[in-house]
Design a protein around this motif. Structure first.
Motif, mmCIF file in Angstrom:
data_model
loop_
_atom_site.group_PDB
_atom_site.id
_atom_site.type_symbol
_atom_site.label_atom_id
_atom_site.label_comp_id
_atom_site.label_asym_id
_atom_site.label_seq_id
_atom_site.Cartn_x
_atom_site.Cartn_y
_atom_site.Cartn_z
ATOM 1 N N LYS A 69 20.043 55.747 43.643
ATOM 2 C CA LYS A 69 21.369 55.416 43.135
ATOM 3 C C LYS A 69 22.090 54.397 44.006
ATOM 4 C CE LYS A 69 21.995 60.013 41.070
ATOM 5 N NZ LYS A 69 22.819 61.264 41.091
ATOM 6 N N HIS A 70 21.591 54.173 45.237
ATOM 7 C CA HIS A 70 22.226 53.234 46.162
ATOM 8 C C HIS A 70 21.313 52.026 46.360
ATOM 9 C CE1 HIS A 70 25.229 56.302 47.187
ATOM 10 N NE2 HIS A 70 24.214 57.152 47.196
ATOM 11 N N PRO A 71 21.810 50.826 46.215
ATOM 12 C CA PRO A 71 20.964 49.626 46.297
ATOM 13 C C PRO A 71 20.212 49.495 47.612
ATOM 14 C CG PRO A 71 23.114 49.087 45.377
ATOM 15 C CD PRO A 71 23.208 50.496 45.846
ATOM 16 N N LYS A 72 20.860 49.832 48.739
ATOM 17 C CA LYS A 72 20.196 49.643 50.032
ATOM 18 C C LYS A 72 19.000 50.591 50.189
ATOM 19 C CE LYS A 72 23.624 52.663 52.262
ATOM 20 N NZ LYS A 72 24.712 52.725 53.275
ATOM 21 N N TRP A 73 19.133 51.814 49.677
ATOM 22 C CA TRP A 73 18.023 52.755 49.767
ATOM 23 C C TRP A 73 16.977 52.477 48.696
ATOM 24 C CZ3 TRP A 73 17.329 55.223 54.032
ATOM 25 C CH2 TRP A 73 18.421 55.618 54.816
ATOM 26 N N ARG A 74 17.411 52.028 47.526
ATOM 27 C CA ARG A 74 16.450 51.654 46.479
ATOM 28 C C ARG A 74 15.556 50.514 46.974
ATOM 29 N NH1 ARG A 74 15.985 51.619 40.828
ATOM 30 N NH2 ARG A 74 17.888 52.860 40.610
ATOM 31 N N LYS A 75 16.135 49.592 47.718
ATOM 32 C CA LYS A 75 15.376 48.452 48.213
ATOM 33 C C LYS A 75 14.270 48.895 49.161
ATOM 34 C CE LYS A 75 15.903 44.106 50.742
ATOM 35 N NZ LYS A 75 16.857 43.203 51.444
ATOM 36 N N GLU A 78 11.417 50.585 47.274
ATOM 37 C CA GLU A 78 10.560 49.607 46.618
ATOM 38 C C GLU A 78 9.680 48.875 47.624
ATOM 39 O OE1 GLU A 78 13.328 47.180 44.556
ATOM 40 O OE2 GLU A 78 13.638 48.612 42.895
#
Length: 216
Positions: A69-75, A78
């Protein structure tokens, strides 16, 4: 002849000198050299104080669903998946009959610089090695590592010989080992949309958490 029931019933008191009684030792307590005088938050340098105060500012997700749900952790999730796939860590396939896949989970962490600023966010996929069965999906687990005495000898030689020491960090170090056993793992959350009910990951290389990974 004495009648029955006239037996002397007075209690026999044992002599305490015949027994060794364990005396409880008192708790050691030093009042002359208090630990607060040598170690404590007040004795830290300003830079280290700044470092300690920032350790709990970043919220670490407990599940991968929360991380995505958070872009920094999603990055970072991935990036970890891409590193695993580029390394050929697994092959997506169907689970053979009679085989049982091991589970997996995501571990998240934050690495800080000495001044308290965030160096990078880390996401690591870990296999649940405690579900493995001996002689089925793992055999040997022994891994030779350097003993602490060897490290001390090396540092002593470096100091006395005026050597230069360099430290390096190998990213995804465990992923360099090839698996000899046939190990299947459930498809991790965060991977691209795949028929999860029918397919699994056949591990080609060692993964964090597997019992044989250090040896591999």
């Amino acid at each position: 002849m004495e009648e029955e029931g006239n037996i002397n019933s007075e209690p026999i008191i044992p002599n305490l000198d015949d027994f060794s009684i364990a005396i409880r030792k008192g708790v050691r307590k030093c009042t002359k050299h208090l630990i607060q005088k040598f170690a404590g938050y007040s004795s830290l340098k300003p830079s280290f104080k700044a470092f300690t105060t920032t350790l709990d500012k970043e919220q670490i997700p407990s599940t991968v669903d929360e991380a995505l749900k958070h872009p920094k952790w999603r990055k970072v999730v991935e990036e970890e998946i891409n590193a695993l796939e580029n390394n050929g860590t697994w092959t997506i396939t169907y689970l053979p009959q009679g085989k049982k896949p091991v589970g997996c989970k995501w571990i998240f962490a934050v690495k800080y610089n000495s001044d308290g600023s965030v160096q990078r966010y880390k996401a690591r996929l870990v296999a649940k090695g405690y579900t493995q069965t001996y002689e089925i999906d793992y055999t040997e687990t022994f891994a030779p590592v350097a003993k602490l005495n060897i490290v001390r000898v090396l540092l002593s030689l470096a100091v006395n010989s005026n050597w230069k020491l360099h430290q390096l960090d190998v990213k995804n170090a465990f992923l360099n080992g090839k698996l000899e056993e046939e190990v299947y793992m459930k498809i991790p959350l965060g991977l691209r949309s795949i028929e999860r009910d029918q397919k699994v990951c056949k591990l080609n290389r060692s993964l964090y958490g597997l019992k044989q990974s250090p040896r591999a």
